[in-house]
Each structure stands twice: as structure tokens, then as C-alpha cells.
Design a protein around this motif. Structure first.
Motif, PDB file in Angstrom:
ATOM      1  N   VAL A   5      21.722 -26.171  90.081  1.00 24.11           N
ATOM      2  CA  VAL A   5      20.595 -25.696  89.267  1.00 24.11           C
ATOM      3  C   VAL A   5      20.004 -26.899  88.542  1.00 24.11           C
ATOM      4  O   VAL A   5      20.736 -27.667  87.906  1.00 24.11           O
ATOM      5  CB  VAL A   5      21.051 -24.638  88.245  1.00 24.11           C
ATOM      6  CG1 VAL A   5      19.917 -24.302  87.275  1.00 24.11           C
ATOM      7  CG2 VAL A   5      21.527 -23.380  88.957  1.00 24.11           C
ATOM      8  N   CYS A  10      15.141 -24.837  84.886  1.00 25.55           N
ATOM      9  CA  CYS A  10      15.578 -23.467  84.603  1.00 25.55           C
ATOM     10  C   CYS A  10      14.992 -22.983  83.273  1.00 25.55           C
ATOM     11  O   CYS A  10      15.059 -23.681  82.267  1.00 25.55           O
ATOM     12  CB  CYS A  10      17.107 -23.430  84.539  1.00 25.55           C
ATOM     13  SG  CYS A  10      17.777 -21.835  84.033  1.00 25.55           S
ATOM     14  N   GLY A  12      15.917 -19.912  82.148  1.00 26.25           N
ATOM     15  CA  GLY A  12      16.882 -18.949  81.619  1.00 26.25           C
ATOM     16  C   GLY A  12      16.559 -17.504  81.915  1.00 26.25           C
ATOM     17  O   GLY A  12      16.950 -16.617  81.145  1.00 26.25           O
ATOM     18  N   CYS A  13      15.895 -17.244  83.012  1.00 32.90           N
ATOM     19  CA  CYS A  13      15.510 -15.856  83.289  1.00 32.90           C
ATOM     20  C   CYS A  13      16.715 -14.995  83.667  1.00 32.90           C
ATOM     21  O   CYS A  13      16.681 -13.787  83.510  1.00 32.90           O
ATOM     22  CB  CYS A  13      14.459 -15.797  84.387  1.00 32.90           C
ATOM     23  SG  CYS A  13      15.144 -16.051  86.007  1.00 32.90           S
ATOM     24  N   GLY A  14      17.762 -15.613  84.198  1.00 35.32           N
ATOM     25  CA  GLY A  14      18.996 -14.882  84.467  1.00 35.32           C
ATOM     26  C   GLY A  14      19.063 -14.136  85.781  1.00 35.32           C
ATOM     27  O   GLY A  14      20.058 -13.477  86.065  1.00 35.32           O
ATOM     28  N   ILE A  15      18.029 -14.246  86.591  1.00 36.02           N
ATOM     29  CA  ILE A  15      18.033 -13.527  87.875  1.00 36.02           C
ATOM     30  C   ILE A  15      19.199 -13.985  88.751  1.00 36.02           C
ATOM     31  O   ILE A  15      19.873 -13.173  89.375  1.00 36.02           O
ATOM     32  CB  ILE A  15      16.697 -13.718  88.628  1.00 36.02           C
ATOM     33  CG1 ILE A  15      15.576 -12.979  87.903  1.00 36.02           C
ATOM     34  CG2 ILE A  15      16.816 -13.233  90.081  1.00 36.02           C
ATOM     35  CD1 ILE A  15      14.194 -13.208  88.487  1.00 36.02           C
ATOM     36  N   CYS A  16      19.431 -15.280  88.774  1.00 34.25           N
ATOM     37  CA  CYS A  16      20.481 -15.797  89.665  1.00 34.25           C
ATOM     38  C   CYS A  16      21.845 -15.206  89.318  1.00 34.25           C
ATOM     39  O   CYS A  16      22.601 -14.816  90.199  1.00 34.25           O
ATOM     40  CB  CYS A  16      20.527 -17.316  89.644  1.00 34.25           C
ATOM     41  SG  CYS A  16      20.658 -18.043  88.008  1.00 34.25           S
ATOM     42  N   MET A  26      25.303 -17.944  83.141  1.00 37.66           N
ATOM     43  CA  MET A  26      24.464 -18.475  82.069  1.00 37.66           C
ATOM     44  C   MET A  26      25.361 -19.165  81.044  1.00 37.66           C
ATOM     45  O   MET A  26      26.394 -18.638  80.654  1.00 37.66           O
ATOM     46  CB  MET A  26      23.666 -17.355  81.399  1.00 37.66           C
ATOM     47  CG  MET A  26      22.814 -16.517  82.342  1.00 37.66           C
ATOM     48  SD  MET A  26      21.744 -17.474  83.424  1.00 37.66           S
ATOM     49  CE  MET A  26      20.584 -18.130  82.202  1.00 37.66           C
ATOM     50  N   ALA A  32      21.303 -21.627  83.544  1.00 41.21           N
ATOM     51  CA  ALA A  32      22.268 -21.246  84.576  1.00 41.21           C
ATOM     52  C   ALA A  32      23.121 -22.438  84.984  1.00 41.21           C
ATOM     53  O   ALA A  32      22.627 -23.554  85.133  1.00 41.21           O
ATOM     54  CB  ALA A  32      21.526 -20.703  85.790  1.00 41.21           C
ATOM     55  N   CYS A  54      14.341 -17.082  92.101  1.00 38.89           N
ATOM     56  CA  CYS A  54      14.139 -17.871  90.881  1.00 38.89           C
ATOM     57  C   CYS A  54      12.645 -18.179  90.714  1.00 38.89           C
ATOM     58  O   CYS A  54      12.033 -18.750  91.608  1.00 38.89           O
ATOM     59  CB  CYS A  54      14.932 -19.171  90.955  1.00 38.89           C
ATOM     60  SG  CYS A  54      14.635 -20.229  89.519  1.00 38.89           S
ATOM     61  N   PRO A  55      12.056 -17.803  89.582  1.00 41.87           N
ATOM     62  CA  PRO A  55      10.601 -17.943  89.430  1.00 41.87           C
ATOM     63  C   PRO A  55      10.135 -19.392  89.327  1.00 41.87           C
ATOM     64  O   PRO A  55       8.955 -19.668  89.547  1.00 41.87           O
ATOM     65  CB  PRO A  55      10.310 -17.184  88.130  1.00 41.87           C
ATOM     66  CG  PRO A  55      11.606 -17.159  87.394  1.00 41.87           C
ATOM     67  CD  PRO A  55      12.684 -17.137  88.427  1.00 41.87           C
ATOM     68  N   ALA A  58      14.327 -23.446  90.511  1.00 41.68           N
ATOM     69  CA  ALA A  58      15.270 -24.403  89.928  1.00 41.68           C
ATOM     70  C   ALA A  58      16.563 -24.517  90.724  1.00 41.68           C
ATOM     71  O   ALA A  58      17.368 -25.404  90.470  1.00 41.68           O
ATOM     72  CB  ALA A  58      15.589 -23.992  88.491  1.00 41.68           C
ATOM     73  N   ILE A  59      16.762 -23.597  91.686  1.00 42.44           N
ATOM     74  CA  ILE A  59      18.008 -23.583  92.452  1.00 42.44           C
ATOM     75  C   ILE A  59      17.831 -24.386  93.726  1.00 42.44           C
ATOM     76  O   ILE A  59      16.967 -24.086  94.542  1.00 42.44           O
ATOM     77  CB  ILE A  59      18.423 -22.133  92.764  1.00 42.44           C
ATOM     78  CG1 ILE A  59      18.649 -21.368  91.447  1.00 42.44           C
ATOM     79  CG2 ILE A  59      19.684 -22.113  93.630  1.00 42.44           C
ATOM     80  CD1 ILE A  59      18.843 -19.871  91.635  1.00 42.44           C
TER      81      ILE A  59
HETATM   82 FE1  F3S Z   1      17.293 -20.297  85.703  1.00 44.24          FE
HETATM   83 FE2  F3S Z   1      16.142 -19.619  87.906  1.00 44.24          FE
HETATM   84 FE3  F3S Z   1      18.522 -18.767  87.376  1.00 44.24          FE
HETATM   85  S1  F3S Z   1      15.185 -19.824  85.932  1.00 44.24           S
HETATM   86  S2  F3S Z   1      18.536 -18.562  85.179  1.00 44.24           S
HETATM   87  S3  F3S Z   1      17.950 -20.844  87.710  1.00 44.24           S
HETATM   88  S4  F3S Z   1      16.968 -17.638  88.452  1.00 44.24           S
END
Ligand code: F3S
Length: 63
Positions: A5, A10, A12-16, A26, A32, A54-55, A58-59
Motif C-alpha cells: 500500500v 491511501c 483511509g477509505c477502508g475498502i481493502c 487499518m 492501510a 481502491c478509489p 494506492a494498492i
Molecule cells: Fe487506503 Fe485504498 Fe485501502 S484508500 S484504505 S488502500 S482501499
């Protein structure tokens, strides 16, 4: 397969973590973190799904 990541990207949206909690967690700063050295065969699809979801992209997956 390895996964990272980008902490600077990132948001911090938490989708992953929601899609694949076996691999993503997290941290205290709401960023993440990858909690495995390498991704198991059975988790690969979920990791790819998390990366696609991931919007901010970042992954980063390394084959
Ligand atoms: Fe961050 Fe993307 Fe996960 S913004 S929390 S790496 S889905």
C-alpha cells in the motif's frame, strides 16, 4: 504474489480491509497496512478486487 500500500496515496477509505481483512489492516493513523509477507493463493482474487476497488489506486500488486 506480493502487495503493497502506498501510504502517501491511501486516504483511509477502508475498502481493502473490508474486502480482504486477511491481508489488509487499518493502522492507528487510519492508513492501510499489508499484514502478510506474500499473498496466499486463496487470497489472490480478493487482493485484486481490493486493488481494483481502491478509489485512489494506492494498492500495488507485484507478481
Ligand atoms: Fe487506503 Fe485504498 Fe485501502 S484508500 S484504505 S488502500 S482501499
Amino acid at each position: 504474489m506480493k502487495v503493497k500500500v502506498d501510504k502517501d496515496q491511501c486516504i483511509g477509505c477502508g475498502i481493502c480491509e473490508g474486502v480482504c481483512p486477511q491481508v489488509f489492516k487499518m493502522n492507528n493513523e487510519n492508513i492501510a497496512e499489508v499484514i502478510v509477507d506474500s499473498v496466499n493463493q486463496q487470497d489472490k482474487e480478493a487482493v485484486k478486487e481490493a486493488a481494483d476497488s481502491c478509489p485512489v489506486e494506492a494498492i500495488k500488486i507485484e507478481e
